[in-house]
Design a protein around this motif. Structure first.
Motif, PDB file in Angstrom:
ATOM      1  N   THR A  65    -107.506  29.877 -33.992  1.00 43.11           N
ATOM      2  CA  THR A  65    -107.379  29.939 -32.535  1.00 43.11           C
ATOM      3  C   THR A  65    -106.758  28.662 -32.001  1.00 43.11           C
ATOM      4  N   ARG A  66    -107.233  27.535 -32.488  1.00 41.96           N
ATOM      5  CA  ARG A  66    -106.684  26.243 -32.045  1.00 41.96           C
ATOM      6  C   ARG A  66    -105.188  26.182 -32.305  1.00 41.96           C
ATOM      7  N   ALA A  67    -104.766  26.560 -33.520  1.00 42.88           N
ATOM      8  CA  ALA A  67    -103.343  26.518 -33.869  1.00 42.88           C
ATOM      9  C   ALA A  67    -102.533  27.488 -33.018  1.00 42.88           C
ATOM     10  N   ARG A  68    -103.059  28.671 -32.799  1.00 41.66           N
ATOM     11  CA  ARG A  68    -102.351  29.674 -32.012  1.00 41.66           C
ATOM     12  C   ARG A  68    -102.209  29.255 -30.552  1.00 41.66           C
ATOM     13  N   VAL A  69    -103.283  28.705 -29.992  1.00 42.29           N
ATOM     14  CA  VAL A  69    -103.241  28.269 -28.590  1.00 42.29           C
ATOM     15  C   VAL A  69    -102.205  27.176 -28.405  1.00 42.29           C
ATOM     16  N   LEU A  70    -102.187  26.212 -29.300  1.00 46.91           N
ATOM     17  CA  LEU A  70    -101.235  25.108 -29.191  1.00 46.91           C
ATOM     18  C   LEU A  70     -99.804  25.578 -29.445  1.00 46.91           C
ATOM     19  N   ALA A  71     -99.655  26.714 -30.126  1.00 44.72           N
ATOM     20  CA  ALA A  71     -98.320  27.271 -30.361  1.00 44.72           C
ATOM     21  C   ALA A  71     -97.869  28.159 -29.217  1.00 44.72           C
ATOM     22  N   GLY A  72     -98.761  28.398 -28.235  1.00 47.41           N
ATOM     23  CA  GLY A  72     -98.374  29.153 -27.059  1.00 47.41           C
ATOM     24  C   GLY A  72     -98.809  30.603 -27.041  1.00 47.41           C
ATOM     25  N   THR A  73     -99.577  31.052 -28.027  1.00 46.34           N
ATOM     26  CA  THR A  73    -100.074  32.428 -28.006  1.00 46.34           C
ATOM     27  C   THR A  73    -101.035  32.601 -26.838  1.00 46.34           C
ATOM     28  N   SER A  74    -100.941  33.714 -26.138  1.00 49.21           N
ATOM     29  CA  SER A  74    -101.799  33.942 -24.979  1.00 49.21           C
ATOM     30  C   SER A  74    -103.254  34.060 -25.408  1.00 49.21           C
ATOM     31  N   ILE A  75    -104.163  33.662 -24.511  1.00 47.05           N
ATOM     32  CA  ILE A  75    -105.581  33.722 -24.823  1.00 47.05           C
ATOM     33  C   ILE A  75    -106.029  35.166 -25.014  1.00 47.05           C
ATOM     34  N   SER A  76    -105.471  36.089 -24.263  1.00 44.26           N
ATOM     35  CA  SER A  76    -105.854  37.490 -24.415  1.00 44.26           C
ATOM     36  C   SER A  76    -105.505  37.999 -25.808  1.00 44.26           C
ATOM     37  N   SER A  77    -104.356  37.572 -26.339  1.00 42.29           N
ATOM     38  CA  SER A  77    -103.960  37.991 -27.687  1.00 42.29           C
ATOM     39  C   SER A  77    -104.877  37.387 -28.733  1.00 42.29           C
ATOM     40  N   VAL A  78    -105.158  36.092 -28.603  1.00 45.46           N
ATOM     41  CA  VAL A  78    -106.045  35.420 -29.556  1.00 45.46           C
ATOM     42  C   VAL A  78    -107.430  36.056 -29.531  1.00 45.46           C
ATOM     43  N   SER A  79    -107.911  36.363 -28.336  1.00 46.21           N
ATOM     44  CA  SER A  79    -109.219  36.997 -28.199  1.00 46.21           C
ATOM     45  C   SER A  79    -109.249  38.338 -28.925  1.00 46.21           C
ATOM     46  N   ALA A  80    -108.164  39.089 -28.829  1.00 42.93           N
ATOM     47  CA  ALA A  80    -108.079  40.387 -29.512  1.00 42.93           C
ATOM     48  C   ALA A  80    -108.061  40.202 -31.025  1.00 42.93           C
ATOM     49  N   TYR A  81    -107.328  39.186 -31.506  1.00 41.18           N
ATOM     50  CA  TYR A  81    -107.275  38.928 -32.946  1.00 41.18           C
ATOM     51  C   TYR A  81    -108.677  38.630 -33.489  1.00 41.18           C
ATOM     52  N   VAL A  82    -109.403  37.757 -32.791  1.00 38.88           N
ATOM     53  CA  VAL A  82    -110.740  37.391 -33.233  1.00 38.88           C
ATOM     54  C   VAL A  82    -111.671  38.609 -33.184  1.00 38.88           C
ATOM     55  N   GLY A  83    -111.498  39.448 -32.180  1.00 39.96           N
ATOM     56  CA  GLY A  83    -112.279  40.673 -32.107  1.00 39.96           C
ATOM     57  C   GLY A  83    -112.019  41.583 -33.295  1.00 39.96           C
ATOM     58  N   ASP A  84    -110.756  41.650 -33.736  1.00 37.88           N
ATOM     59  CA  ASP A  84    -110.416  42.468 -34.900  1.00 37.88           C
ATOM     60  C   ASP A  84    -111.056  41.908 -36.166  1.00 37.88           C
ATOM     61  N   LEU A  85    -111.179  40.590 -36.252  1.00 40.24           N
ATOM     62  CA  LEU A  85    -111.802  39.973 -37.425  1.00 40.24           C
ATOM     63  C   LEU A  85    -113.283  40.315 -37.530  1.00 40.24           C
TER      64      LEU A  85
END
Length: 234
Positions: A65-85
């Motif tokens: 999540t930290r790497a994705r956020v700093l790379a500009g991925t939206s929080i909604s997308s990251v939240s969905a990825y973590v939910g899938d995990l």
């Protein structure tokens, strides 16, 4: 790895310090340094790690999540990825409780999980998300949060399920005839709207290409569209 290896983002301030966030299982969008704040009007998005039952998986997900956020991925997308995990985490807890470190994530474990996903009564899009999100985590955290994971522990692109249903690429003859019928085209108020329909119907242009055309190249089609109704061009 421990949180001591992480550096606080300069200028983030006390509230957004990574070290402080690391102890929490719910990261709010407004608290994430350098996060995507453009959609805060939709509500404060939350990345929820509490659903990840294995400490090592939760650690890897936080680093991801930290790497994705700093790379500009939206929080909604990251939240969905973590939910899938969370689906992978729950499956591990039930089917492979002996997996207690990234080093124990073998190709066999991954294959068993993919087989479970494919045999569950899930929508095709959900199957693709569950396996696709895990694949991204494995690929992107192999040298960080998942240090020690075997090289063979990979998910190949061709192994991500594809939806069975595909929207037809061509319109049926009955639909096409209605689309270009002069009486139907005449219902469109503006000339340029009729022109776009004709170009889509009789050329190989995509909408993204048509909108870039100037009025000059559109002249022949505009002339044709005038026969389909009274011109009301603005």
């Amino acid at each position: 790895m421990s949180v001591q290896h992480l550096s606080v983002v300069e200028g983030a301030g006390h509230r957004g310090a990574w070290a402080e966030l690391w102890e929490r299982d719910r990261w709010r969008q407004s608290e994430l340094p350098n996060g995507d704040l453009s959609s805060t009007y939709r509500g404060d998005r939350i990345v929820n790690f509490a659903r990840l039952r294995q400490p090592w998986l939760k650690e890897a997900a936080k680093r991801w999540t930290r790497a994705r956020v700093l790379a500009g991925t939206s929080i909604s997308s990251v939240s969905a990825y973590v939910g899938d995990l969370a689906a992978f985490s729950n499956w591990l807890a039930a089917a492979r409780p002996e997996v207690v470190t990234p080093a124990m994530i073998s190709r066999e474990v991954i294959e068993d999980y993919m087989l479970w996903v494919r045999t569950e009564t899930l929508k095709a899009a959900t199957r693709a998300r569950y396996i696709g999100s895990l694949r991204m985590l494995l690929d992107e955290q192999r040298e960080d949060g998942l240090t020690g994971m075997p090289k063979a522990a990979v998910i190949h692109g061709a192994e991500i399920p594809r939806p069975d249903y595909r929207v037809p690429k061509a319109l049926g003859d009955d639909v096409f005839s209605q689309l270009v019928d002069p009486s139907n085209l005449a219902l469109l108020r503006y000339e340029h709207h009729r022109t776009v329909v004709l170009l889509l119907a009789y050329t190989g242009f995509r909408v993204s290409s048509i909108v870039t055309l100037t009025r000059g190249p559109l002249a022949p089609a505009l002339t044709a569209s005038r026969t389909c109704g009274t011109s009301t061009s603005r």
